[in-house]
Design a protein around this motif. Structure first.
Motif, PDB file in Angstrom:
ATOM      1  N   SER A  50       0.824  -1.215   0.000  1.00 50.86           N
ATOM      2  CA  SER A  50       0.000   0.000   0.000  1.00 50.86           C
ATOM      3  C   SER A  50       0.858   1.265   0.000  1.00 50.86           C
ATOM      4  O   SER A  50       0.355   2.341  -0.303  1.00 50.86           O
ATOM      5  CB  SER A  50      -0.946   0.000   1.202  1.00 50.86           C
ATOM      6  OG  SER A  50      -0.197  -0.156   2.368  1.00 50.86           O
ATOM      7  N   GLU A  51       2.126   1.135   0.328  1.00 49.73           N
ATOM      8  CA  GLU A  51       2.943   2.347   0.424  1.00 49.73           C
ATOM      9  C   GLU A  51       4.151   2.282  -0.507  1.00 49.73           C
ATOM     10  O   GLU A  51       4.974   1.368  -0.390  1.00 49.73           O
ATOM     11  CB  GLU A  51       3.426   2.481   1.872  1.00 49.73           C
ATOM     12  CG  GLU A  51       3.691   3.908   2.235  1.00 49.73           C
ATOM     13  CD  GLU A  51       4.285   4.037   3.633  1.00 49.73           C
ATOM     14  OE1 GLU A  51       4.021   3.169   4.486  1.00 49.73           O
ATOM     15  OE2 GLU A  51       5.033   5.009   3.822  1.00 49.73           O
ATOM     16  N   ILE A  52       4.226   3.224  -1.421  1.00 49.54           N
ATOM     17  CA  ILE A  52       5.420   3.353  -2.264  1.00 49.54           C
ATOM     18  C   ILE A  52       5.866   4.809  -2.154  1.00 49.54           C
ATOM     19  O   ILE A  52       5.115   5.731  -2.472  1.00 49.54           O
ATOM     20  CB  ILE A  52       5.124   3.001  -3.737  1.00 49.54           C
ATOM     21  CG1 ILE A  52       4.587   1.558  -3.836  1.00 49.54           C
ATOM     22  CG2 ILE A  52       6.381   3.170  -4.594  1.00 49.54           C
ATOM     23  CD1 ILE A  52       4.329   1.064  -5.243  1.00 49.54           C
ATOM     24  N   SER A  56       8.035   7.960  -3.260  1.00 51.43           N
ATOM     25  CA  SER A  56       8.708   8.445  -4.474  1.00 51.43           C
ATOM     26  C   SER A  56       9.631   9.602  -4.135  1.00 51.43           C
ATOM     27  O   SER A  56       9.241  10.530  -3.416  1.00 51.43           O
ATOM     28  CB  SER A  56       7.670   8.953  -5.480  1.00 51.43           C
ATOM     29  OG  SER A  56       6.762   7.921  -5.768  1.00 51.43           O
ATOM     30  N   LEU A  80       6.147  -2.920  -9.420  1.00 48.18           N
ATOM     31  CA  LEU A  80       5.169  -2.000  -8.806  1.00 48.18           C
ATOM     32  C   LEU A  80       5.659  -0.554  -8.897  1.00 48.18           C
ATOM     33  O   LEU A  80       4.876   0.362  -9.172  1.00 48.18           O
ATOM     34  CB  LEU A  80       4.928  -2.389  -7.342  1.00 48.18           C
ATOM     35  CG  LEU A  80       4.405  -3.815  -7.109  1.00 48.18           C
ATOM     36  CD1 LEU A  80       4.127  -4.047  -5.621  1.00 48.18           C
ATOM     37  CD2 LEU A  80       3.155  -4.118  -7.921  1.00 48.18           C
ATOM     38  N   ALA A  81       6.961  -0.359  -8.671  1.00 51.57           N
ATOM     39  CA  ALA A  81       7.516   1.008  -8.712  1.00 51.57           C
ATOM     40  C   ALA A  81       7.408   1.596 -10.124  1.00 51.57           C
ATOM     41  O   ALA A  81       7.112   2.782 -10.291  1.00 51.57           O
ATOM     42  CB  ALA A  81       8.974   0.984  -8.258  1.00 51.57           C
ATOM     43  N   HIS A  88       5.160   0.829 -12.348  1.00 52.82           N
ATOM     44  CA  HIS A  88       3.738   1.131 -12.577  1.00 52.82           C
ATOM     45  C   HIS A  88       3.354   2.408 -11.842  1.00 52.82           C
ATOM     46  O   HIS A  88       2.742   3.322 -12.402  1.00 52.82           O
ATOM     47  CB  HIS A  88       2.878  -0.052 -12.118  1.00 52.82           C
ATOM     48  CG  HIS A  88       1.437   0.109 -12.480  1.00 52.82           C
ATOM     49  ND1 HIS A  88       0.534   0.752 -11.656  1.00 52.82           N
ATOM     50  CD2 HIS A  88       0.740  -0.250 -13.583  1.00 52.82           C
ATOM     51  CE1 HIS A  88      -0.647   0.762 -12.231  1.00 52.82           C
ATOM     52  NE2 HIS A  88      -0.553   0.162 -13.408  1.00 52.82           N
ATOM     53  N   LYS A  89       3.752   2.482 -10.580  1.00 50.23           N
ATOM     54  CA  LYS A  89       3.419   3.654  -9.744  1.00 50.23           C
ATOM     55  C   LYS A  89       3.973   4.946 -10.357  1.00 50.23           C
ATOM     56  O   LYS A  89       3.322   5.985 -10.333  1.00 50.23           O
ATOM     57  CB  LYS A  89       4.010   3.418  -8.347  1.00 50.23           C
ATOM     58  CG  LYS A  89       4.013   4.600  -7.424  1.00 50.23           C
ATOM     59  CD  LYS A  89       2.685   4.748  -6.733  1.00 50.23           C
ATOM     60  CE  LYS A  89       2.712   5.956  -5.798  1.00 50.23           C
ATOM     61  NZ  LYS A  89       1.418   6.177  -5.177  1.00 50.23           N
ATOM     62  N   SER A  90       5.173   4.885 -10.926  1.00 51.95           N
ATOM     63  CA  SER A  90       5.793   6.114 -11.458  1.00 51.95           C
ATOM     64  C   SER A  90       5.376   6.396 -12.904  1.00 51.95           C
ATOM     65  O   SER A  90       5.879   7.329 -13.521  1.00 51.95           O
ATOM     66  CB  SER A  90       7.317   6.006 -11.349  1.00 51.95           C
ATOM     67  OG  SER A  90       7.758   4.884 -12.085  1.00 51.95           O
ATOM     68  N   THR A  92      -4.621  -3.353  -9.192  1.00 57.18           N
ATOM     69  CA  THR A  92      -4.553  -2.118  -8.402  1.00 57.18           C
ATOM     70  C   THR A  92      -5.861  -1.974  -7.632  1.00 57.18           C
ATOM     71  O   THR A  92      -6.912  -2.445  -8.070  1.00 57.18           O
ATOM     72  CB  THR A  92      -4.366  -0.878  -9.308  1.00 57.18           C
ATOM     73  OG1 THR A  92      -5.325  -0.954 -10.361  1.00 57.18           O
ATOM     74  CG2 THR A  92      -2.975  -0.839  -9.914  1.00 57.18           C
ATOM     75  N   GLY A 119      -3.564   0.671  -3.201  1.00 58.47           N
ATOM     76  CA  GLY A 119      -2.269   0.349  -3.796  1.00 58.47           C
ATOM     77  C   GLY A 119      -2.370  -0.872  -4.685  1.00 58.47           C
ATOM     78  O   GLY A 119      -3.132  -0.897  -5.644  1.00 58.47           O
ATOM     79  N   TYR A 120      -1.640  -1.927  -4.303  1.00 55.95           N
ATOM     80  CA  TYR A 120      -1.522  -3.110  -5.165  1.00 55.95           C
ATOM     81  C   TYR A 120      -1.878  -4.375  -4.389  1.00 55.95           C
ATOM     82  O   TYR A 120      -1.464  -4.547  -3.246  1.00 55.95           O
ATOM     83  CB  TYR A 120      -0.086  -3.212  -5.695  1.00 55.95           C
ATOM     84  CG  TYR A 120       0.276  -2.035  -6.573  1.00 55.95           C
ATOM     85  CD1 TYR A 120       0.050  -2.056  -7.947  1.00 55.95           C
ATOM     86  CD2 TYR A 120       0.829  -0.882  -6.015  1.00 55.95           C
ATOM     87  CE1 TYR A 120       0.359  -0.973  -8.758  1.00 55.95           C
ATOM     88  CE2 TYR A 120       1.148   0.213  -6.821  1.00 55.95           C
ATOM     89  CZ  TYR A 120       0.907   0.157  -8.180  1.00 55.95           C
ATOM     90  OH  TYR A 120       1.207   1.237  -8.983  1.00 55.95           O
TER      91      TYR A 120
END
Ligand SMILES: N[C@@H](CCC[C@H](N)C(=O)O)C(=O)O
Length: 257
Positions: A119-121, A123, A205-206, A208-210, A233, A237-238
Motif C-alpha cells: 500500500s505504500e510506495i 517516491s 510495482l515502482a 507502474h506507480k511512477s 490495483t 495500492g496493489y
C-alpha cells in the motif's frame, strides 16, 4: 545433515528439511560458512522447511551472512518446489513465512508465488522505496549492462536513510513498454546476486506507480533469467501480486551440521 541446493533464476539456496527441528538456528557462523562459496557449499541464502499447525509448511530464511532476514521471493519459489519434491504438497499450497501467509501454485514448470499486498510506495527525485516483504530501493539508470552495481549498491545500502538496517538496491533500465532489465545488490549477501524475487516485484510495482508502464503483467530480465510479475490495483495500492518463474533442484548432499 542432508541438504538440497536450489536455484531460481540464479539466486541460489541451501535448503534443509527441518521438520524434526535438529538445526541450531542461533548458529549464525555455521549458516554463514555453509553459504560461503569457498569454505562451504556456497549460496545466497539458507532456508529451513518446518512444520506449521495451520498451513502446509513454514519457511525460515537466512541471508548468506548467517542472519535470519525478511522475505525472499526466489527462495519462496524454491521452497515450494522443494515441498513438492518431499511430497508435502501437490501443485497448490499455502505456507507461512516471516511476512505472513503465501499462496503458491506450480503450473507448466513455473512456480507462481503470491506476495503480500503493497500500500505504500515512497517516491523521491531519482528513486522509489517500497517493501515487498523485504525493503527495496529502486533506481532507473542508463547503461545497466556496464553499471557498477556492487560499489553503487553498497554505497546506497549503507548510506542514509537506510544505514545499518540497510535496504536491497535495484538498478533498472526500461527495455520496452512492459519489459525491464534489473540488477540487484542484496543486503545480507553484500554483493550483486543474479536475481532477487522481492526485488523484481518491487521494480514492477515502482515502474507502474511512477507511470513508466501501464501494464499489469511485467517482464523483468535479471542476470539469471526472466521473471514475471502480475498484479491488480485497488484504492490503497496493489494486491493480487504474483511472482512467476522457474525453481530448480541442482543437487543433494551430506555434511556434518
Ligand atoms: N533474494 C531474495 C531477497 C532476500 C532477502 C534480502 N537479502 C534482505 O535481507 O532483505 C529475494 O529473492 O527476494
Amino acid at each position: 545433515m542432508t541438504f538440497y541446493k536450489y536455484q531460481g533464476t540464479g539466486n541460489d539456496f541451501v535448503i534443509v528439511d527441518n521438520r524434526l527441528q535438529f538445526i541450531d538456528k542461533k548458529d549464525t557462523k555455521r549458516i554463514a560458512t555453509i553459504c560461503d562459496r569457498r569454505f562451504g557449499i556456497g549460496a545466497d541464502g539458507f532456508i529451513l522447511l518446518e512444520n506449521d499447525e495451520n498451513v502446509d509448511f513454514k519457511m525460515v530464511y537466512y541471508n548468506a551472512d548467517g542472519n535470519e532476514s525478511t522475505m525472499c521471493g526466489n527462495g519462496g519459489r524454491c521452497i515450494v518446489a522443494f515441498a513438492k519434491f518431499l511430497n508435502i504438497i501437490e501443485n497448490e499450497t499455502e505456507f507461512i513465512a516471516i511476512d505472513g501467509l503465501h499462496k503458491a501454485k506450480i503450473e507448466e514448470g513455473l512456480v507462481h508465488l503470491q506476495m503480500q499486498e503493497v500500500s505504500e510506495i515512497e517516491s523521491f527525485d531519482n528513486h522509489l522505496f517500497l517493501d515487498t516483504g523485504s525493503p527495496h530501493h529502486v533506481e532507473l539508470v542508463s547503461g545497466l549492462a556496464d553499471f557498477e552495481v556492487k560499489s553503487n549498491g553498497a554505497r546506497i545500502r549503507n548510506g542514509a536513510p537506510y544505514n545499518e538496517a540497510g535496504s536491497n538496491v535495484n538498478f533498472v533500465e526500461q527495455l520496452s513498454a512492459e519489459n525491464f532489465a534489473v540488477r540487484t545488490y542484496e543486503r545480507g549477501v553484500e554483493d550483486e546476486t543474479l536475481s532477487c524475487g522481492t526485488g523484481v516485484t518491487a521494480v514492477a510495482l515502482a515502474m507502474h506507480k511512477s507511470g513508466k508502464t501501464k501494464a499489469d503483467k511485467i517482464s523483468l530480465q535479471t542476470q539469471g533469467g526472466p521473471l514475471n510479475v502480475t498484479f491488480s490495483t485497488n484504492d490503497n495500492g496493489y494486491d493480487n501480486i504474483w511472482l512467476i518463474g522457474p525453481a530448480e533442484q541442482v543437487f543433494k548432499g551430506e555434511i556434518e551440521w
